[in-house]
Structure formats: C-alpha cells, structure tokens
Design a protein around this motif. Structure first.
Motif, PDB file in Angstrom:
ATOM      1  N   ASN A   1      24.708  89.455  18.211  1.00 47.02           N
ATOM      2  CA  ASN A   1      25.547  90.598  17.818  1.00 47.02           C
ATOM      3  C   ASN A   1      25.752  91.542  18.999  1.00 47.02           C
ATOM      4  O   ASN A   1      25.750  92.770  18.833  1.00 47.02           O
ATOM      5  CB  ASN A   1      24.905  91.343  16.646  1.00 47.02           C
ATOM      6  CG  ASN A   1      24.830  90.505  15.392  1.00 47.02           C
ATOM      7  OD1 ASN A   1      25.817  90.356  14.668  1.00 47.02           O
ATOM      8  ND2 ASN A   1      23.660  89.933  15.129  1.00 47.02           N
TER       9      ASN A   1
ATOM     10  N   GLN B   1      21.395 105.723  23.754  1.00 48.17           N
ATOM     11  CA  GLN B   1      21.838 105.668  22.353  1.00 48.17           C
ATOM     12  C   GLN B   1      21.121 106.711  21.505  1.00 48.17           C
ATOM     13  O   GLN B   1      21.679 107.212  20.518  1.00 48.17           O
ATOM     14  CB  GLN B   1      21.575 104.283  21.763  1.00 48.17           C
ATOM     15  CG  GLN B   1      22.615 103.225  22.062  1.00 48.17           C
ATOM     16  CD  GLN B   1      22.365 101.966  21.275  1.00 48.17           C
ATOM     17  OE1 GLN B   1      21.224 101.564  21.046  1.00 48.17           O
ATOM     18  NE2 GLN B   1      23.430 101.325  20.848  1.00 48.17           N
TER      19      GLN B   1
ATOM     20  N   GLY C   1      29.896  96.631  22.660  1.00 54.59           N
ATOM     21  CA  GLY C   1      31.340  96.662  22.439  1.00 54.59           C
ATOM     22  C   GLY C   1      31.909  95.289  22.751  1.00 54.59           C
ATOM     23  O   GLY C   1      31.383  94.553  23.593  1.00 54.59           O
ATOM     24  N   PRO C   2      32.996  94.901  22.094  1.00 57.15           N
ATOM     25  CA  PRO C   2      33.526  93.534  22.237  1.00 57.15           C
ATOM     26  C   PRO C   2      33.873  93.132  23.660  1.00 57.15           C
ATOM     27  O   PRO C   2      33.599  92.010  24.076  1.00 57.15           O
ATOM     28  CB  PRO C   2      34.768  93.552  21.336  1.00 57.15           C
ATOM     29  CG  PRO C   2      34.512  94.637  20.348  1.00 57.15           C
ATOM     30  CD  PRO C   2      33.719  95.680  21.084  1.00 57.15           C
TER      31      PRO C   2
ATOM     32  N   ASP D   1      28.314  92.392  20.531  1.00 63.66           N
ATOM     33  CA  ASP D   1      29.465  93.288  20.425  1.00 63.66           C
ATOM     34  C   ASP D   1      29.088  94.608  19.770  1.00 63.66           C
ATOM     35  O   ASP D   1      29.687  95.644  20.069  1.00 63.66           O
ATOM     36  CB  ASP D   1      30.607  92.612  19.673  1.00 63.66           C
ATOM     37  CG  ASP D   1      30.196  92.096  18.306  1.00 63.66           C
ATOM     38  OD1 ASP D   1      28.986  91.883  18.065  1.00 63.66           O
ATOM     39  OD2 ASP D   1      31.091  91.896  17.465  1.00 63.66           O
ATOM     40  N   ARG D   2      28.090  94.592  18.890  1.00 65.64           N
ATOM     41  CA  ARG D   2      27.643  95.851  18.261  1.00 65.64           C
ATOM     42  C   ARG D   2      26.950  96.758  19.259  1.00 65.64           C
ATOM     43  O   ARG D   2      27.049  97.986  19.169  1.00 65.64           O
ATOM     44  CB  ARG D   2      26.696  95.555  17.101  1.00 65.64           C
ATOM     45  CG  ARG D   2      27.311  94.764  15.952  1.00 65.64           C
ATOM     46  CD  ARG D   2      26.277  94.533  14.877  1.00 65.64           C
ATOM     47  NE  ARG D   2      26.776  93.639  13.830  1.00 65.64           N
ATOM     48  CZ  ARG D   2      26.032  93.177  12.831  1.00 65.64           C
ATOM     49  NH1 ARG D   2      24.744  93.518  12.751  1.00 65.64           N
ATOM     50  NH2 ARG D   2      26.555  92.370  11.929  1.00 65.64           N
ATOM     51  N   LEU D   3      26.223  96.161  20.191  1.00 62.37           N
ATOM     52  CA  LEU D   3      25.474  96.941  21.176  1.00 62.37           C
ATOM     53  C   LEU D   3      26.339  97.346  22.359  1.00 62.37           C
ATOM     54  O   LEU D   3      26.270  98.484  22.828  1.00 62.37           O
ATOM     55  CB  LEU D   3      24.267  96.133  21.663  1.00 62.37           C
ATOM     56  CG  LEU D   3      23.361  96.798  22.704  1.00 62.37           C
ATOM     57  CD1 LEU D   3      22.675  98.035  22.107  1.00 62.37           C
ATOM     58  CD2 LEU D   3      22.314  95.798  23.201  1.00 62.37           C
TER      59      LEU D   3
ATOM     60  N   ARG E   1      27.438  99.819  29.824  1.00 64.07           N
ATOM     61  CA  ARG E   1      27.330 100.456  28.502  1.00 64.07           C
ATOM     62  C   ARG E   1      26.388 101.660  28.553  1.00 64.07           C
ATOM     63  O   ARG E   1      26.672 102.699  27.932  1.00 64.07           O
ATOM     64  CB  ARG E   1      26.859  99.452  27.459  1.00 64.07           C
ATOM     65  CG  ARG E   1      26.804 100.030  26.039  1.00 64.07           C
ATOM     66  CD  ARG E   1      28.161 100.522  25.602  1.00 64.07           C
ATOM     67  NE  ARG E   1      28.133 101.100  24.260  1.00 64.07           N
ATOM     68  CZ  ARG E   1      28.911 102.103  23.869  1.00 64.07           C
ATOM     69  NH1 ARG E   1      29.793 102.635  24.732  1.00 64.07           N
ATOM     70  NH2 ARG E   1      28.841 102.565  22.643  1.00 64.07           N
TER      71      ARG E   1
ATOM     72  N   ILE F   1      19.893  90.391  18.436  1.00 65.19           N
ATOM     73  CA  ILE F   1      20.768  91.236  19.255  1.00 65.19           C
ATOM     74  C   ILE F   1      21.759  90.383  20.027  1.00 65.19           C
ATOM     75  O   ILE F   1      22.954  90.705  20.107  1.00 65.19           O
ATOM     76  CB  ILE F   1      19.942  92.115  20.214  1.00 65.19           C
ATOM     77  CG1 ILE F   1      19.023  93.060  19.427  1.00 65.19           C
ATOM     78  CG2 ILE F   1      20.868  92.922  21.121  1.00 65.19           C
ATOM     79  CD1 ILE F   1      18.148  93.947  20.297  1.00 65.19           C
TER      80      ILE F   1
END
Length: 391
Positions: free
Chosen positions: A70, A23, A76-77, A72-74, A162, A67
């Motif tokens: 959330n 990232q 993706g859904p 999906d933010r890291l 990811r 985290i």
C-alpha cells in the motif's frame, strides 16, 4: 539551528523515520555525510522478502509487507510508482542437495508450529512451475509467495521526497563531528555548523558505532562490503527472486531484462574513504552457482559489479532501540544485509516510540543492550539467509 528531532544518516531507515515523524507533526532534520542513498540503501539487491528471516524479525517483516503493498497510501501514487515495487512474484529458496531440502522441510514445519503459514515447501514439480529454467541439480525448495522486489535507490529517494513534502529537512554533505548533551537537549556539531535537538536518532549505517562512541556507548563495529553484479539485457525467463539455501546466490530479473546477482560475496570495504572495491576472484563462487542453477545464463555477459557498505551485527539482527547510556537517543542500524524490506515499518516503529513511548510491534530482540557485557544472542537456525543478498 534547532529542531525537535535530528536523524543522523540518510539511508532508507533514516528517510523512513523522517517521513513517519513528519506525519506525526515533528520537524525532523536528516544529516547525511555523503548523499542520500549513497551506500547500502541505494545499492542493495532490492529484495522485499519475508522468506527465511530470523523469527525475531517476522512480525516486523509482515507489517512491512502491508506497507509495501500500500505504498501509494504512504507516498502518494506518483512517488509509489517510482519505487518499481513488483509484488507477489515470490522469493524461492532453492535446494540443491538432500541436506538443504531437509533443512527446508524443517524450516517450514517450524514456521507452521509458530503459526506462520507464508513459507511453503516445493517439490521438484512445484519448483519448476515457478522457475522453469532451473537445472536438474535443483531438487526442491521453499517459497514465500507474497514476496517481491523494488528499486532500492529510487525507493530511498521516494521516501526522502515524501518526508520533505511533509516538512522534513535534509542536509547532504554534512558530517557529524561531535554529539553531546546540552542540558535537556542534544548539541550536534557538524561541518555545516552547530545544531540542537530534543531527540537524536542514529541511522548511521556502517558508521553508526562511531556516533555511539561520541556519547560513550560501545556498540558492534563490524562492517562489510557486499557485492552485486548485473548482466546485459536478456529475454524474460524469470519472475520470482531466487536465493540459495547453503550456496551463495540471490538472483532476480528486472523489468528491463537485466539480471541482478548477489549472495553475500564480500568486497573490500574502506570505511574512512566511504568506498568499496569488488574482488573478481571471490565472485567466482556466486558465478559458479548461477552456472549450475541456470543454464540459460551460461552465455550471459556481466556488465557491472559494485558493493555497498553495510553495518553487520554479531547475531545478524538489527539494532533498534533506545541508548542504554543516554536519554532521548535512539539507535537504528546494523541490518546486516537484509534491512531493505523492513525500512517502511522500522521508521513507523521508531516514530511511535519517540512520540508515544511504545510500539505495537515487538522490538526487544533488537535492543542495543543485548551487546552489554559481551552478551550475544545466539544466531537462529534460520541463518541460512544470504547476507546482503536480498534485502
């Protein structure tokens, strides 16, 4: 082959570190001597737990939960959904004696005194509202309502996928045979050939001490095989994860109805072969606790048992920090059976330390230096937590 960061070990912490570094624009390579998620990261109980952690871990655990909620933010859904994270069903520590209940009361008071309010006492009525199928032997307990559980193997694979989407490279069936300084860089000899990197991160789990010895650093060698068993499918009867206070138990019901039972029962580890054996005679202790706590499970059928190899430190806290003998070399291992929940944040912390030289979260308590000259940090009073049971 040359890159900026090489990560040794393809468990959740190695995958998370690769993801967070990618990232930030790094091009990490992950070397895994077996396959990604083969050992502790892929075969643990999947607990996403703040409950009854050592005080030193709590800031990391709270940040990790942010985290988890959330993902999906890291990731993706779509990838987040594959983790099968079940949020806010709670984890409940069950007391079956007056002394265990007194410990819960003291623990809750200690946490409140430190400014943490996520652990709550449960009287018998409160306990049965959360877990109505408990037997009368259970007289109260303690709960962290934000806690939950996830699928450990699929979570590790999601983090790997990811990371690859962001440019990380993974090489499985690739064993590291030597690590040595080469000027300002590191030379890593592997069964795939020689590689060069600016920074090395040792996420080698039960074998991480061997990697440390390659650079002349002596770190704890303790490793365990922590056992789990799973039942056939049952009608739904349980939402929270239930763990014992002094008794060896970790128990959750999955969405398909199976019940995963752990609690720190030891199997037989074979580090050289990378294999484990479960020992049925030892699992009787955990089975007896299930029998005592959950009459609904007395006729359940155990369909499978397994154990995962895990690195355990003398104080049951992880090793997260820079090597004390070499520059640009990091250790991230020794999670002692409760590292699954921490995985998403530990990768972030390590990437921050590599990129910026600092982290917003405290990690001094996890320094490899605490084992120098035989110094061992005392085990915190909260060490009732079950080794290898809950993540």
């Amino acid at each position: 082959m040359e890159t900026d960061v090489i990560i040794i070990g393809g468990g959740l912490h190695g995958c998370s570190t690769a993801l967070h570094l990618a990232q930030r624009g790094f091009k990490p390579i992950v070397l895994e001597k077996n396959v990604v998620g083969r050992h502790a990261s892929g075969v643990n109980a999947g607990g996403v737990r703040q409950l009854m952690r050592d005080v030193a871990e709590i800031p990391l655990s709270i940040a990790a939960m942010d985290i988890w909620e959330n993902l999906d933010r890291l990731l993706g859904p779509q990838l987040a959904e594959t983790c099968e994270f079940v949020s806010r069903v709670g984890q409940v520590g069950v007391a079956a004696s007056a002394s265990e209940l007194a410990w819960c009361e003291q623990r809750a008071a200690d946490m409140n005194a430190l400014g943490y309010d996520f652990e709550e006492m449960l009287d018998p009525s409160d306990l049965r509202k959360l877990v109505p199928t408990l037997s009368d032997i259970c007289i109260g307990g303690i709960v962290s309502r934000r806690d939950g559980h996830a699928n450990p193997f699929r979570t590790t694979q999601a983090f790997r996928t990811r990371a690859e989407q962001l440019g990380a490279r993974f090489y499985e069936q690739t064993c590291v045979t030597d690590v040595a300084e080469a000027g300002s860089k590191w030379r890593i000899d592997t069964t795939r050939g020689q590689m060069v990197a600016d920074v090395v991160v040792n996420c080698g789990g039960a074998w991480a001490w061997q990697i440390a010895e390659m650079i002349g650093e002596q770190l704890p060698r303790t490793h365990l095989a922590l056992t789990l068993m799973v039942t056939s499918r049952l009608q739904h009867f349980l939402d929270p994860v239930v763990i014992g206070i002094d008794r060896k138990l970790s128990l959750k019901q999955t969405e398909v109805g199976t019940v995963v039972i752990g609690g720190g029962i030891l199997g037989e580890p074979d580090l050289d072969a990378g294999a484990t054996l479960t020992v049925a005679d030892r699992m009787v202790e955990s089975a007896q606790t299930v029998w005592d706590f959950f009459p609904v499970l007395r006729q359940a059928t155990i369909v499978r048992t397994w154990a995962g190899l895990e690195a355990v430190t003398p104080d049951f806290l992880p090793i997260i920090g820079a090597s004390s003998v070499a520059r640009n070399f990091w250790h991230v291992f020794g999670f002692s059976g409760h590292g699954f929940q921490l995985g998403p944040i530990v990768g972030s912390v390590v990437s921050d330390m590599i990129a910026d030289g600092k982290s917003a979260l405290p990690i001094t308590a996890f320094s490899p230096n605490r084992f120098s000259n035989g110094a061992i940090r005392p085990i915190h009073a909260a060490q009732h937590e079950q080794q290898g049971a809950t993540g």
